[in-house]
Write a protein that holds these residues in place. Sequence first.
Motif, PDB file in Angstrom:
ATOM      1  N   LEU A 123      51.477  52.544  34.086  1.00 19.94           N
ATOM      2  CA  LEU A 123      51.678  51.568  33.025  1.00 19.94           C
ATOM      3  C   LEU A 123      53.139  51.141  32.966  1.00 19.94           C
ATOM      4  O   LEU A 123      54.055  51.965  33.060  1.00 19.94           O
ATOM      5  N   ASN A 124      53.317  49.860  32.788  1.00 23.52           N
ATOM      6  CA  ASN A 124      54.650  49.281  32.589  1.00 23.52           C
ATOM      7  C   ASN A 124      55.623  49.689  33.690  1.00 23.52           C
ATOM      8  O   ASN A 124      56.763  50.055  33.439  1.00 23.52           O
ATOM      9  N   ASP A 175      46.273  49.652  36.217  1.00 25.28           N
ATOM     10  CA  ASP A 175      46.643  50.523  35.102  1.00 25.28           C
ATOM     11  C   ASP A 175      46.227  51.971  35.303  1.00 25.28           C
ATOM     12  O   ASP A 175      46.409  52.786  34.399  1.00 25.28           O
ATOM     13  N   HIS A 198      43.769  45.796  36.269  1.00 22.64           N
ATOM     14  CA  HIS A 198      45.103  45.527  35.732  1.00 22.64           C
ATOM     15  C   HIS A 198      46.140  46.499  36.302  1.00 22.64           C
ATOM     16  O   HIS A 198      47.217  46.633  35.712  1.00 22.64           O
ATOM     17  N   CYS A 213      48.265  39.706  24.036  1.00 20.84           N
ATOM     18  CA  CYS A 213      49.119  40.040  25.175  1.00 20.84           C
ATOM     19  C   CYS A 213      49.250  38.847  26.116  1.00 20.84           C
ATOM     20  O   CYS A 213      48.405  37.940  26.115  1.00 20.84           O
ATOM     21  N   ASN A 268      51.055  45.388  34.987  1.00 24.73           N
ATOM     22  CA  ASN A 268      51.970  46.512  34.856  1.00 24.73           C
ATOM     23  C   ASN A 268      53.083  46.498  35.905  1.00 24.73           C
ATOM     24  O   ASN A 268      53.596  47.543  36.289  1.00 24.73           O
ATOM     25  N   ARG A 313      55.105  43.548  32.795  1.00 19.51           N
ATOM     26  CA  ARG A 313      56.004  44.555  32.252  1.00 19.51           C
ATOM     27  C   ARG A 313      56.709  44.021  31.014  1.00 19.51           C
ATOM     28  O   ARG A 313      56.861  42.808  30.826  1.00 19.51           O
ATOM     29  N   TRP A 367      55.006  42.965  21.432  1.00 18.68           N
ATOM     30  CA  TRP A 367      55.316  43.161  22.854  1.00 18.68           C
ATOM     31  C   TRP A 367      56.300  42.088  23.314  1.00 18.68           C
ATOM     32  O   TRP A 367      56.080  40.888  23.130  1.00 18.68           O
ATOM     33  N   GLN A 410      48.477  40.812  33.178  1.00 18.53           N
ATOM     34  CA  GLN A 410      48.758  42.191  32.821  1.00 18.53           C
ATOM     35  C   GLN A 410      48.518  43.073  34.039  1.00 18.53           C
ATOM     36  O   GLN A 410      47.431  43.645  34.227  1.00 18.53           O
ATOM     37  N   SER A 429      51.981  50.258  27.086  1.00 14.12           N
ATOM     38  CA  SER A 429      51.170  49.110  27.487  1.00 14.12           C
ATOM     39  C   SER A 429      51.118  48.115  26.347  1.00 14.12           C
ATOM     40  O   SER A 429      51.277  48.472  25.170  1.00 14.12           O
ATOM     41  N   CYS A 430      50.873  46.897  26.686  1.00 16.47           N
ATOM     42  CA  CYS A 430      50.815  45.840  25.672  1.00 16.47           C
ATOM     43  C   CYS A 430      49.648  46.063  24.720  1.00 16.47           C
ATOM     44  O   CYS A 430      49.775  45.871  23.511  1.00 16.47           O
ATOM     45  N   SER A 466      51.471  57.775  35.640  1.00 20.29           N
ATOM     46  CA  SER A 466      51.119  56.649  34.775  1.00 20.29           C
ATOM     47  C   SER A 466      51.710  55.386  35.371  1.00 20.29           C
ATOM     48  O   SER A 466      52.932  55.198  35.358  1.00 20.29           O
TER      49      SER A 466
END
Length: 1308
Positions: A960-961, A949, A947, A918, A924, A891, A882, A922, A870-871, A958
């Motif tokens: 994230l991203n 997340d 977010h 960031c 992801n 992402r 990032w 956000q 994550s950022c 997960s």
Amino acid sequence: MVESLQMFLFLFKSKYRRKWSWFSPFLCSVLIVLLFCHGVLAKCSDHNCLNGVCKNDTCVCYEGWQGPQCQHCGGKIKLTEPTGIITDGPGNYSVSTQCSWLIVPPRLGPNPPALRVRLESFATECGWDHLYVYDGDSVRAERLLAVFSGVIDNKDSGWTRQVIARSGSVLLHFFSDDAYAMEGFNVTYAAYSCPSNDHRTNCSNHGECDEGSCRCDPNWVGVACDQPLCPNDCNAASGGGVCTAGGCVCAAGRGGGACGAAGGAAWRWAWREEGEGGARPRGAPPPAAGHALVPLGAHLLRVGGETFADAPFLHRYKTEENEWIAMEARGEVPLPRFAHSAVIHGNELIVYGGVVASDEPERGGGLAGLEGRAGEVTNEVWRARIDAAHADWRNATPSACSPHRPAPLKHCGGLHLSGHTAVMVQMGPTKKPVMLVFFGHSPYYGYLHLVQEYYVEEGWWGAAATRGAAARGGFAHSAAYDALSARVYVHAGLVSESEATQAPSAALFEYEVETRIWRPLPSSPTPRYLHTALFVSPGMMLVFGGNAHNDSASAAAAAPAAGRCYAAAAHLYHARCRTWYTIPALDSSARAAHAAALLPNAPRPTAIIHAGFDGRLRSDALLFETGERCASRRDEAACLASAQRAAAACVWRAADRACVAIEEIGWKQSFDESVKACVNEPVFDERRCARAEYCSACVASGCAWCGSCLPTAQHCLRRAHLQHALISLSVDECASAGGGGEACGRYHSCAACHAHLHRHPHGSEELSQRACYWDYDTVKCRPANSSTDIRSVAATATGVCSAACATFRTCANCTAEECIWCASAGRCVDKNAYGASFPMGGCRAWSTNGCAGVGVAGGAGAGGCAAHASCAACLAEPACGWCDDGAGGGRGACLPGGERRPHHPHVCPHRRWHFTRCPACQCNGHAVCDGAARCVQPCGARAVGAHCDTCAPAHWGSPLNGGLCQPCECNAQAVSCAVDTGRCYCSTKGLAGDRCDKCDNTNHYHADLFNKGCYYDLAVDYQFTFNLSKKEDRHLSAINFRNAPVKPDVDADFSITCSAHARMNLTVRTRSDPAERTLFSDVNCTNFRYKPFLYRFAKSEHAFGVEDNVTLTTFFVYVYDFRPPLWIQISFSQYPKLNLQQFFITFSSCFLLLLLVAAALWKIKQKYDLYRRRQRLFVEMEQMASRPFSQVSIELEKGGGGSGVPAPVALEPCRSGRAAVLSLLVRLPTGGTGRAPPLGGLALASALVTLGHQHAHHAHHANADRRFKIRNTARSVRSPCANLSPSRTSRTLILTDGEEITNVNRIV
């Protein structure tokens, strides 16, 4: 707070509900007040949110802050104001914290501004919590300016407290571990400024600021113009010296920075730091620490050292020209290193070991900065021929073992060591040159106590067979050779306290070069490591600087100054008198990891202290000049005081009343009674004897060994007389008594312990035998084959040790083996070796219990920055930034870099690079943002949150991203699972397995043949308490019990109490009907308003017991619909009713029977006592009758009239010699008739008498040799004389008429 209230109410209602008193209302009032205060404090406000705003009763922190009240620093923040204040927050800083500040002030001209960073207050845990200051925008900046740690106060110099960055930006990073937190720091910064003693001024108002440098006014010097040119006017009033443009010029016989020392030893600056004033040598090398300084003729060589930058490996200092030159390296050049050793043999330089600087920029997954470029510990031996301006290097590391000497721990090329010391000596009758290497730390064997011998001419390594005291091996100790006593003095160092802790030592040992014997000496006043020690004059050792910090908690409790990392204290040690002296040092001279040597061609013996580390790398030098010679002392007191005053060991020769140097007398002659070398001769410390466990260690301490260690041989004589023990007074006499086991206790790792071998005198490998084994229970190395302990035999046979921490290359493997993983350096080290592995803050972030945020590997691309998904997590790392993918969904990739660009610019365009903040959107990659940069809901891929997340309930993974979420598979026995592994959080207690498909049989939860689920089997007549308040119980909502009463003729009582809201069902199943029948349903078992639920099941209604191994009736209890924390008390009991009539009949019968038995025993005792008295009388009569008899002839004469003390006929001594039976002849009275009774009127009388001395009463009895005091007693003589056979004799008694028996010789 709610959990604590529930627990209190549960205990109060169950234990104290009947004890209502005045205390109960008082306690309730206190609880109400606490609840009210908790409710008020739980709600945030603009006053509670110190660095944030209150929204929805929650503090929303500003950028760079974290915590429930935004009271702690966190993350990375960019500061663009020209001046400002940086702090960790009010109060103590938080543990496990990483904070970064990037200062980029506006540029007002073509050149970047000079940035001053000044410490206003600073207090962190020494050696563990650091503040890094980089001159640039990343950890790979142009320069690492400082690594601050410990306590820095106003007494420290302005040069130490403040730094000047000239790149136009500064990156500050603070890291704290999870062990201890202190007050923290306040830092001010200002652009276009110069150093000053006040952050509001420049150059302390004593000079002009010119692009970050001060031009001081006359009579002021220092980097901040805050020091007078001539302190105290050079003490000119007392003849100290005169003030010149270059400072004080001292008069003859005076010394010190202000010429205040008269005739004694004194400190002064050889040169100061750049900008501090005074003349500096030409071509001064860059600042360094952990280097070596060795003399070569009239010059000095500086070898290696940590410079935080590329620098020449070898520099020569020409003392007469006051000039430094960088030596040109020829041949194969060694890599930069520090914590190594260096010695000179002729014109050849020998360098061994140390920590080699790595040339891999991506080591540590891109996290490595200038502070962590140190790589592996080496065992290399480098030799260089030195000429005027060149050094011809060659790698002389042995590749084979010596055929004559055992290699150190079987390593032919020597051990991989750092923090060791080396001394060049000449050994044996041929004066063979040998480099002795003492101790050090090995990444594979830990802290070592070994002495390695490198034979210079042959180029072979050997291990010295040391004897004597158990010298503890340490890292960064000091070793100094004294030519007067031909001994090496090894002092202090960082030693291992346990498997997980290390601490500085204060111990001092002497090592006899020829005999290889260790002897303990008095410890120094303070422990330390990273210090220096050298003999400034024969017999006088100077110890300076170092790191004296031990424990932050105890230091803070004792005094704030005790938390300082770096010491300026100096000590002198008198080797002949074994005495320590503390001497003052110059202000602003504290440092560690410096180097020291004797200055060649100095008028008086002078030591030079060069460079070092005090949070900043130093390049200055101090001089310590000894005082006047011994011959200048005219009396005994001044002569003996010269050791402390002038650093000269002098001896007073009373014969000619002369004070001479100890080297003129000689070491052995200084112990002669004709001279006096000490004010007080050394006092023997008997406490050393109690600490010695082996013979050689005992006698080397000056004690005597006779099975145990005693202070003197006289103490041993008593024990030797009783136990026939051999007395050993020298180390040679311990050959058969020592056993060699003392060496095992000095190894601190399993590998080093098992590597210690018994060797055949001829060195045959086949005859080698392990001498020690590692006891995992006590975590100590113990002698093998010295006891019947089966662990000794097994460990000696197998010799299996866990892999050394240094062999692990990933965070996961490292932390799994209870080691320390340093992410920034990509290294794994032992828990007790952190200080030895990173003595100057070389690890920017470390972990022992997880790899989140620190990477999972040490290589590029496999960990480091790439491990952050994550950022926000990426930007919390000071080495990372990032790179957004440009799609607008949040992402991207985490890459190493700085503010301006990543380290590899081609992988990320500048417009998509983010270092301190960031991107606005956000999500992801699971949603797009609206105009307010908010993620449009719902998120995709089963993600939720503002977010996107987190995974949705009942999902794991997960998001994230761009990550995915998967449904939880729990067989309908759980509502959630672990987000990282998918392991189900079972809702019913007793279920186990990743899918809640098993019963927890180990905790007595078992399945039922007819019902689903898992049940806890309750034993009859026991009360069970289940505490469902642990962290792993937070997902529970149900628990099942079952019980089968086993007593067929007793009613069953059931009781249950719950501390919080819970529902209960109670069912029963019989043997005849397998279907459960509900007895109670949906009952509230909460013990808040009502009594515990209690019910009795009558035996007439239920068939209890067991038939054919099958229970007749089984009860099932289902408790559900609760939320932890919860406490449940439950029991099934079958206690029979008490029959009072039967009880009283049984009690009365037993009581009467007890009385009869007591009366019978009393009668028996009386009979037995009577029998014993009769038997005793018979024995006495028999003994009296068995006395021996003798014949005595008596002659009676008439006349006389004399008188005297009666003389005995016979004397029978008793066995003890204190009493005897005395026999006398007496004449019976005639009664006035003149006629004697029958048988001549004589009678024989006996009495029990005591034997003793008595003075004569009459002069004519003076010839009697002893008299007896007669005890008047009428009782018969008893057993004391019964078994003794007295001497029998016959004597002639001459009696005159009318007198008693006289002139009778004593019977022997």
